[in-house]
Design a protein around this motif. Structure first.
Motif, PDB file in Angstrom:
ATOM      1  N   SER A   1       0.832  -1.205   0.000  1.00 37.36           N
ATOM      2  CA  SER A   1       0.000   0.000   0.000  1.00 37.36           C
ATOM      3  C   SER A   1       0.866   1.255   0.000  1.00 37.36           C
ATOM      4  O   SER A   1       0.598   2.215  -0.729  1.00 37.36           O
ATOM      5  N   MET A   2       1.918   1.246   0.822  1.00 38.99           N
ATOM      6  CA  MET A   2       2.802   2.413   0.895  1.00 38.99           C
ATOM      7  C   MET A   2       3.561   2.596  -0.419  1.00 38.99           C
ATOM      8  O   MET A   2       3.796   3.732  -0.855  1.00 38.99           O
ATOM      9  N   HIS A   3       3.909   1.497  -1.062  1.00 39.72           N
ATOM     10  CA  HIS A   3       4.581   1.571  -2.368  1.00 39.72           C
ATOM     11  C   HIS A   3       3.717   2.319  -3.373  1.00 39.72           C
ATOM     12  O   HIS A   3       4.191   3.196  -4.098  1.00 39.72           O
ATOM     13  N   LEU A   4       2.426   1.993  -3.395  1.00 38.49           N
ATOM     14  CA  LEU A   4       1.508   2.664  -4.316  1.00 38.49           C
ATOM     15  C   LEU A   4       1.320   4.121  -3.929  1.00 38.49           C
ATOM     16  O   LEU A   4       1.309   5.014  -4.790  1.00 38.49           O
ATOM     17  N   LEU A   5       1.193   4.387  -2.633  1.00 41.53           N
ATOM     18  CA  LEU A   5       1.000   5.758  -2.167  1.00 41.53           C
ATOM     19  C   LEU A   5       2.197   6.634  -2.530  1.00 41.53           C
ATOM     20  O   LEU A   5       2.030   7.773  -2.992  1.00 41.53           O
ATOM     21  N   LYS A   6       3.402   6.107  -2.331  1.00 46.05           N
ATOM     22  CA  LYS A   6       4.606   6.887  -2.584  1.00 46.05           C
ATOM     23  C   LYS A   6       4.883   7.064  -4.077  1.00 46.05           C
ATOM     24  O   LYS A   6       5.695   7.899  -4.465  1.00 46.05           O
ATOM     25  N   ALA A   7       4.194   6.266  -4.911  1.00 45.58           N
ATOM     26  CA  ALA A   7       4.349   6.436  -6.361  1.00 45.58           C
ATOM     27  C   ALA A   7       3.769   7.764  -6.813  1.00 45.58           C
ATOM     28  O   ALA A   7       4.005   8.216  -7.931  1.00 45.58           O
ATOM     29  N   GLY A   8       2.983   8.360  -5.935  1.00 46.07           N
ATOM     30  CA  GLY A   8       2.451   9.696  -6.217  1.00 46.07           C
ATOM     31  C   GLY A   8       1.177   9.663  -7.024  1.00 46.07           C
ATOM     32  O   GLY A   8       0.398   8.723  -6.949  1.00 46.07           O
ATOM     33  N   GLY A   9       0.976  10.701  -7.792  1.00 45.29           N
ATOM     34  CA  GLY A   9      -0.267  10.881  -8.521  1.00 45.29           C
ATOM     35  C   GLY A   9      -0.641  12.347  -8.447  1.00 45.29           C
ATOM     36  O   GLY A   9      -0.055  13.111  -7.674  1.00 45.29           O
TER      37      GLY A   9
END
Length: 324
Positions: free
Chosen positions: A39-47
C-alpha cells in the motif's frame, strides 16, 4: 494552463493536501507487513491527487470543516488507488508511473488483497461522517467501479465495440469517481442542492474529458513521459477513442490484431503509433474531449465567484492542454 500553473494551484491548498497526505499514510498502516508495504509503495508512487483537490474545491462553496473534508478526500483517493491496483492485475501491467506495479513487485494475490484492503479503509474512513446520503452515494460509486472493472475485463480484446461501449467504460473508470468527489465535497460542506448538482455534473464532464485526454496521451506521448510503453492500452487489449476511430481501417486492424495476439514487434509498435497519429484519430478524440470540457465549464459558470471557481476553470484548461 501549464504544469507550473497547476503546481501553483496545489500550493494554494498545500495545508489541506498535507493533512490529506498524512491521513492517507495512516490509513494504509496494517498489521500485515506485506499489505502495508504494498500500500505504501503505491501511495509513494504519487499521482496528481485530482480527487482530493476536487473534494477540497467543492467544499469551498459551503461551510468548510477541515477534518470532514479530509476524511472524504482520503476515502475517495483510497478507492482510486484500489482501482489502480485491480486494473494492473486485469492488464497484467508491470509498470505504472515509471515504477513497478504492486502485482509485479509481489504477485496477483497480494495486489488483489491490497486493493480490497484499501476499499475497506475507505469505508472505515467515512464511518465518522453521519450523513446517510453520502454513504449511499459512496456505496453506489464503489459498486459501479467494480462493475466497470468487470466490463473492462469483458471488453478486453473485443473488436465489436462501439462509441457507447467506450463512453460507458470510461464513465465507470474515471468520470464517476471525479463526479462523486465533487458531490461529496459539496455535500459535506452543506452547500445548496443546486450547487451540489452543478458540481457533480462538472466532475462527471471533467472526468470524461480527463480520460479521453489520457487515452490520447497513451498514443502521442513518449515511453519516458508515460513511465510505460506508449500504446499500452492497445497492447493490453483495450480499444480507446483514437483506436475506435480506426476500426474500419485495414492497416490499423493488422496492427491491432498483432497487438492483441502479443506478436507486435517493437518496430511495428512505433510504426503503429505513427500511423495513428497521422490518421485524424487524435484530432477526433481531442474534439470530443473539448466538448466535454465546455459542458464542465458551463456547469460552474453560475457558481459564486471566488478562488474555488477560478481553480475549477484552471483545472479544466489544464485537462485540455496537459502533455504529461
Amino acid at each position: 494552463m501549464n504544469k507550473l500553473q497547476m503546481m501553483s494551484l496545489y500550493r494554494d491548498f498545500r495545508k489541506d493536501l498535507q493533512l490529506i497526505e498524512k491521513q492517507l499514510e495512516r490509513s494504509v498502516r496494517s498489521s500485515s507487513p506485506v499489505i502495508q508495504d504494498a500500500s505504501m509503495h503505491l501511495l509513494k508512487a504519487g499521482g496528481k491527487r485530482i480527487r482530493p483537490i476536487f473534494v477540497i474545491l467543492s467544499a469551498q462553496f459551503g461551510t468548510y470543516e477541515e477534518e470532514n473534508v479530509a476524511r472524504v478526500a482520503v476515502a475517495l483517493e483510497l478507492i482510486h488507488m484500489a482501482s489502480l491496483v485491480h486494473d494492473d492485475v486485469i492488464d497484467d501491467s508491470d509498470m505504472r508511473r515509471g515504477l513497478k506495479t504492486v502485482k509485479a513487485r509481489y504477485d496477483n494475490r497480494v495486489a488483489m488483497y491490497t486493493g480490497d484492503f484499501m476499499f475497506a479503509r475507505a469505508l472505515e474512513t467515512m464511518s465518522a461522517i453521519s450523513n446517510q446520503q453520502m454513504h449511499e452515494t459512496l456505496a453506489q460509486t464503489m459498486l459501479d467501479i467494480c462493475k466497470g472493472e468487470i466490463i473492462q475485463m469483458h471488453d478486453q480484446r473485443r473488436v465489436d465495440q462501439n462509441l457507447r461501449d467506450y463512453l460507458r467504460r470510461i464513465k465507470r473508470k474515471t468520470a464517476l469517481l471525479l463526479s462523486t468527489s465533487c458531490e461529496l465535497g459539496a455535500r459535506v460542506s452543506g452547500t445548496s442542492e443546486e450547487n451540489i448538482r452543478r458540481l457533480t455534473r462538472f466532475g462527471y464532464f471533467a472526468g470524461m474529458a480527463f480520460q479521453i485526454v489520457d487515452d490520447i496521451l497513451d498514443i502521442v506521448s513518449t515511453d519516458a513521459k508515460l513511465g510505460k510503453p506508449a500504446g499500452s492500452d492497445l497492447l493490453n487489449g483495450h480499444l480507446t477513442l483514437p483506436t475506435l476511430y480506426l476500426l474500419q481501417d485495414e492497416k490499423f486492424v493488422g496492427y491491432m490484431n498483432a497487438a492483441f495476439d502479443e506478436t507486435l514487434t517493437e518496430e511495428e509498435r512505433k510504426n503503429m503509433l505513427q500511423y495513428i497519429r497521422q490518421s485524424g484519430a487524435i484530432e477526433y478524440a481531442q474534439q470530443m474531449s473539448d466538448r466535454y470540457l465546455q459542458k464542465a465549464m458551463d456547469e460552474i459558470e453560475p457558481l459564486e465567484e471566488g478562488r474555488a471557481k477560478d481553480a475549477f476553470y484552471q483545472i479544466a484548461h489544464f485537462i485540455g492542454q496537459r502533455k504529461y
